[in-house]
Each structure stands twice: as structure tokens, then as C-alpha cells.
Motif scaffolding. Sequence first.
Motif, PDB file in Angstrom:
ATOM      1  N   ILE A 164     -15.826  30.842  17.556  1.00  0.00           N
ATOM      2  CA  ILE A 164     -14.826  31.648  16.886  1.00  0.00           C
ATOM      3  C   ILE A 164     -13.468  31.411  17.552  1.00  0.00           C
ATOM      4  O   ILE A 164     -13.362  31.436  18.786  1.00  0.00           O
ATOM      5  CB  ILE A 164     -15.179  33.140  16.949  1.00  0.00           C
ATOM      6  N   LYS A 165     -12.451  31.182  16.727  1.00  0.00           N
ATOM      7  CA  LYS A 165     -11.084  31.024  17.237  1.00  0.00           C
ATOM      8  C   LYS A 165     -10.225  32.140  16.672  1.00  0.00           C
ATOM      9  O   LYS A 165     -10.261  32.414  15.470  1.00  0.00           O
ATOM     10  CB  LYS A 165     -10.508  29.664  16.851  1.00  0.00           C
ATOM     11  N   THR A 166      -9.457  32.796  17.521  1.00  0.00           N
ATOM     12  CA  THR A 166      -8.549  33.849  17.097  1.00  0.00           C
ATOM     13  C   THR A 166      -7.163  33.578  17.676  1.00  0.00           C
ATOM     14  O   THR A 166      -7.027  32.964  18.735  1.00  0.00           O
ATOM     15  CB  THR A 166      -9.025  35.240  17.570  1.00  0.00           C
ATOM     16  N   ARG A 167      -6.135  34.041  16.956  1.00  0.00           N
ATOM     17  CA  ARG A 167      -4.762  33.820  17.425  1.00  0.00           C
ATOM     18  C   ARG A 167      -3.886  34.989  16.998  1.00  0.00           C
ATOM     19  O   ARG A 167      -4.022  35.520  15.895  1.00  0.00           O
ATOM     20  CB  ARG A 167      -4.207  32.517  16.856  1.00  0.00           C
ATOM     21  N   GLY A 168      -2.993  35.394  17.885  1.00  0.00           N
ATOM     22  CA  GLY A 168      -2.046  36.450  17.591  1.00  0.00           C
ATOM     23  C   GLY A 168      -1.005  36.512  18.693  1.00  0.00           C
ATOM     24  O   GLY A 168      -1.080  35.774  19.682  1.00  0.00           O
ATOM     25  N   ILE A 169      -0.040  37.387  18.525  1.00  0.00           N
ATOM     26  CA  ILE A 169       1.027  37.547  19.514  1.00  0.00           C
ATOM     27  C   ILE A 169       0.824  38.863  20.265  1.00  0.00           C
ATOM     28  O   ILE A 169       0.538  39.895  19.664  1.00  0.00           O
ATOM     29  CB  ILE A 169       2.412  37.506  18.844  1.00  0.00           C
ATOM     30  N   ILE A 170       0.979  38.785  21.585  1.00  0.00           N
ATOM     31  CA  ILE A 170       0.842  39.935  22.471  1.00  0.00           C
ATOM     32  C   ILE A 170       2.192  40.216  23.130  1.00  0.00           C
ATOM     33  O   ILE A 170       2.871  39.290  23.579  1.00  0.00           O
ATOM     34  CB  ILE A 170      -0.215  39.672  23.564  1.00  0.00           C
ATOM     35  N   LEU A 224      -2.452  30.800  26.705  1.00  0.00           N
ATOM     36  CA  LEU A 224      -1.373  31.785  26.687  1.00  0.00           C
ATOM     37  C   LEU A 224      -0.056  31.026  26.665  1.00  0.00           C
ATOM     38  O   LEU A 224       0.343  30.436  27.670  1.00  0.00           O
ATOM     39  CB  LEU A 224      -1.430  32.686  27.921  1.00  0.00           C
ATOM     40  N   ARG A 225       0.625  31.016  25.534  1.00  0.00           N
ATOM     41  CA  ARG A 225       1.857  30.240  25.378  1.00  0.00           C
ATOM     42  C   ARG A 225       3.072  31.154  25.284  1.00  0.00           C
ATOM     43  O   ARG A 225       3.059  32.148  24.558  1.00  0.00           O
ATOM     44  CB  ARG A 225       1.791  29.346  24.146  1.00  0.00           C
ATOM     45  N   CYS A 226       4.125  30.785  26.030  1.00  0.00           N
ATOM     46  CA  CYS A 226       5.383  31.526  25.957  1.00  0.00           C
ATOM     47  C   CYS A 226       6.005  31.374  24.573  1.00  0.00           C
ATOM     48  O   CYS A 226       5.924  30.302  23.960  1.00  0.00           O
ATOM     49  CB  CYS A 226       6.376  30.994  26.986  1.00  0.00           C
ATOM     50  N   ILE A 227       6.623  32.446  24.099  1.00  0.00           N
ATOM     51  CA  ILE A 227       7.403  32.380  22.876  1.00  0.00           C
ATOM     52  C   ILE A 227       8.867  32.349  23.280  1.00  0.00           C
ATOM     53  O   ILE A 227       9.359  33.268  23.931  1.00  0.00           O
ATOM     54  CB  ILE A 227       7.113  33.589  21.966  1.00  0.00           C
ATOM     55  N   ALA A 228       9.563  31.279  22.918  1.00  0.00           N
ATOM     56  CA  ALA A 228      10.942  31.060  23.346  1.00  0.00           C
ATOM     57  C   ALA A 228      11.829  32.250  22.982  1.00  0.00           C
ATOM     58  O   ALA A 228      11.761  32.783  21.874  1.00  0.00           O
ATOM     59  CB  ALA A 228      11.488  29.792  22.700  1.00  0.00           C
ATOM     60  N   GLY A 229      12.636  32.670  23.957  1.00  0.00           N
ATOM     61  CA  GLY A 229      13.589  33.742  23.719  1.00  0.00           C
ATOM     62  C   GLY A 229      12.999  35.131  23.724  1.00  0.00           C
ATOM     63  O   GLY A 229      13.658  36.076  23.294  1.00  0.00           O
ATOM     64  N   SER A 230      11.754  35.266  24.193  1.00  0.00           N
ATOM     65  CA  SER A 230      11.134  36.592  24.224  1.00  0.00           C
ATOM     66  C   SER A 230      10.240  36.713  25.447  1.00  0.00           C
ATOM     67  O   SER A 230       9.998  35.738  26.162  1.00  0.00           O
ATOM     68  CB  SER A 230      10.311  36.830  22.957  1.00  0.00           C
ATOM     69  N   ASP A 231       9.733  37.920  25.664  1.00  0.00           N
ATOM     70  CA  ASP A 231       8.769  38.167  26.736  1.00  0.00           C
ATOM     71  C   ASP A 231       7.370  38.326  26.166  1.00  0.00           C
ATOM     72  O   ASP A 231       6.539  39.063  26.702  1.00  0.00           O
ATOM     73  CB  ASP A 231       9.156  39.428  27.514  1.00  0.00           C
ATOM     74  N   LYS A 232       7.095  37.610  25.085  1.00  0.00           N
ATOM     75  CA  LYS A 232       5.812  37.744  24.394  1.00  0.00           C
ATOM     76  C   LYS A 232       4.999  36.458  24.504  1.00  0.00           C
ATOM     77  O   LYS A 232       5.512  35.405  24.862  1.00  0.00           O
ATOM     78  CB  LYS A 232       6.055  38.112  22.927  1.00  0.00           C
ATOM     79  N   THR A 246       4.882  24.819  33.396  1.00  0.00           N
ATOM     80  CA  THR A 246       5.499  25.834  32.543  1.00  0.00           C
ATOM     81  C   THR A 246       4.864  27.178  32.867  1.00  0.00           C
ATOM     82  O   THR A 246       3.976  27.272  33.716  1.00  0.00           O
ATOM     83  CB  THR A 246       5.280  25.531  31.047  1.00  0.00           C
ATOM     84  N   ASN A 247       5.298  28.207  32.156  1.00  0.00           N
ATOM     85  CA  ASN A 247       4.647  29.510  32.276  1.00  0.00           C
ATOM     86  C   ASN A 247       3.479  29.660  31.319  1.00  0.00           C
ATOM     87  O   ASN A 247       2.842  30.712  31.272  1.00  0.00           O
ATOM     88  CB  ASN A 247       5.659  30.639  32.032  1.00  0.00           C
ATOM     89  N   ASP A 248       3.212  28.613  30.510  1.00  0.00           N
ATOM     90  CA  ASP A 248       2.018  28.616  29.674  1.00  0.00           C
ATOM     91  C   ASP A 248       0.790  28.533  30.574  1.00  0.00           C
ATOM     92  O   ASP A 248       0.804  27.869  31.615  1.00  0.00           O
ATOM     93  CB  ASP A 248       2.019  27.425  28.707  1.00  0.00           C
ATOM     94  N   ILE A 249      -0.273  29.191  30.168  1.00  0.00           N
ATOM     95  CA  ILE A 249      -1.458  29.319  31.021  1.00  0.00           C
ATOM     96  C   ILE A 249      -2.711  29.033  30.210  1.00  0.00           C
ATOM     97  O   ILE A 249      -2.794  29.398  29.031  1.00  0.00           O
ATOM     98  CB  ILE A 249      -1.532  30.738  31.621  1.00  0.00           C
ATOM     99  N   ILE A 250      -3.682  28.396  30.829  1.00  0.00           N
ATOM    100  CA  ILE A 250      -4.993  28.204  30.226  1.00  0.00           C
ATOM    101  C   ILE A 250      -6.052  28.849  31.113  1.00  0.00           C
ATOM    102  O   ILE A 250      -5.981  28.761  32.349  1.00  0.00           O
ATOM    103  CB  ILE A 250      -5.310  26.706  29.999  1.00  0.00           C
TER     104      ILE A 250
END
Length: 206
Positions: free
Chosen positions: A52-58, A158-166, A130-134
Motif C-alpha cells: 500500500i502506498k499513501t501520500r499527503g502533506i503534513i 519525507l520531502r521538504c515543500i519549498a517555501g514552507s515548513d511542511k 538535503t532536509n529530505d529524509i528516508i
Amino acid sequence: NNGGLGLRWEPDDRTRKRLKHRDSHNEEEWAKIMENEVLKWTSKSNSSGQMIKTRGIIDMTPPSLRELLSDCDRAYLYNKNSVKKEYLVSFNEGGLVGETKIVRNVTKIPIVGGTVETLSLSHSRCIDKTNDIIIVSRSVSDILGKKPANSFSSISVLRCIAGSDKTELTNITQISSMPIPRFLVGKVAHMGAVDFFKNIRALCAQ
């Protein structure tokens, strides 16, 4: 993508509809949708159990989200079925090398009741400076050469969203065996995958 493993990801109906209209939204509009949505796919591979793969913004930065997921004392906040989580061994090398742990979990089994104890090897690190994390986890046995009784594996990106803290969070989970009727495995896995996002988002809203 399928990583050359022959996997074919099939979106559920809601995800298919969302992706169909993706081009009608700009990046800001799409990000707002993804803050409240959980996209879901299921693999069609017949060789290694359901995936199962899930994706969303936190609404947390990747480092903050990793800190939450690494905190044994807060596991019950995002996993309502967690009874106990503890690190038996931890190797913290930092940076690109990352952190490796052996984790013991005791978890309530949804629907059918009871608990299950698992042992897993977990590794997390930053991606390419980067600040991206696996984060990668896999069940293991405490007896050398023996297959774990309750087999599972997971990957979280966990991927950074440019211009945000999300964070754009993608989870991939494979459950090969659980102490429940086989026809319930998929339902339980889907429930857990979606509830994970709901519970973390509820924490962020506090």
C-alpha cells in the motif's frame, strides 16, 4: 515508480479522480488539497504480499516529523493501536550515514482484538545533503536464520515543500503476514495507513 520490481500501482477511486484533475490546479491549490487528502495506491504484484502506498502533506518539517516518529514515548499519539514501543539497540551516526535501530513494538490488532509483538530493523537518513529524509523498516527475527512470524516492511519518504515548513510524506507498506484472517489483512492495512495521516494531522492542529 516501480523501481524495476515489476510492481504496478493501482489508485483507489478517490485518488484516481484527484489525479485526473491535477492539471486544473496550480501548485498552491494542489498543496492545499494535499494537506487534507490521503492519496492511496495498492500494488498488483503477486510475488510479495499486498503493498500500500499513501501520500499527503503534513504541517511539520521533515526533521520535526522524523523526531516525532522516532520518539517511543509519543508513538501512541499517531498510532492509536500502539501498546509499547522501545529501542533495543541504537546506532546514531548522523548526517548522510543516518541512524539505525532495532525496535520492539507491541500493537493491538484492529477488528479481531488481541496484541502482536514485532521486532524490526529501522534506518533513517537525510537524502543527498538535503532536509529530505528516508526511513526504512523491516521485520526481523530474534533467532538467526528464522523468518519473522509477522512479516512486514515499510519505506517513508519525507520531502521538504519549498517555501514552507511542511512535508510531503509518502509511505509504502508491505504486509506479508499477520495473525488475522487473510481476507482482513488488506482492510486492516488500509485503515492503519489512513489513520496514520489523520492522527498526525490532528497533532499538528493542536
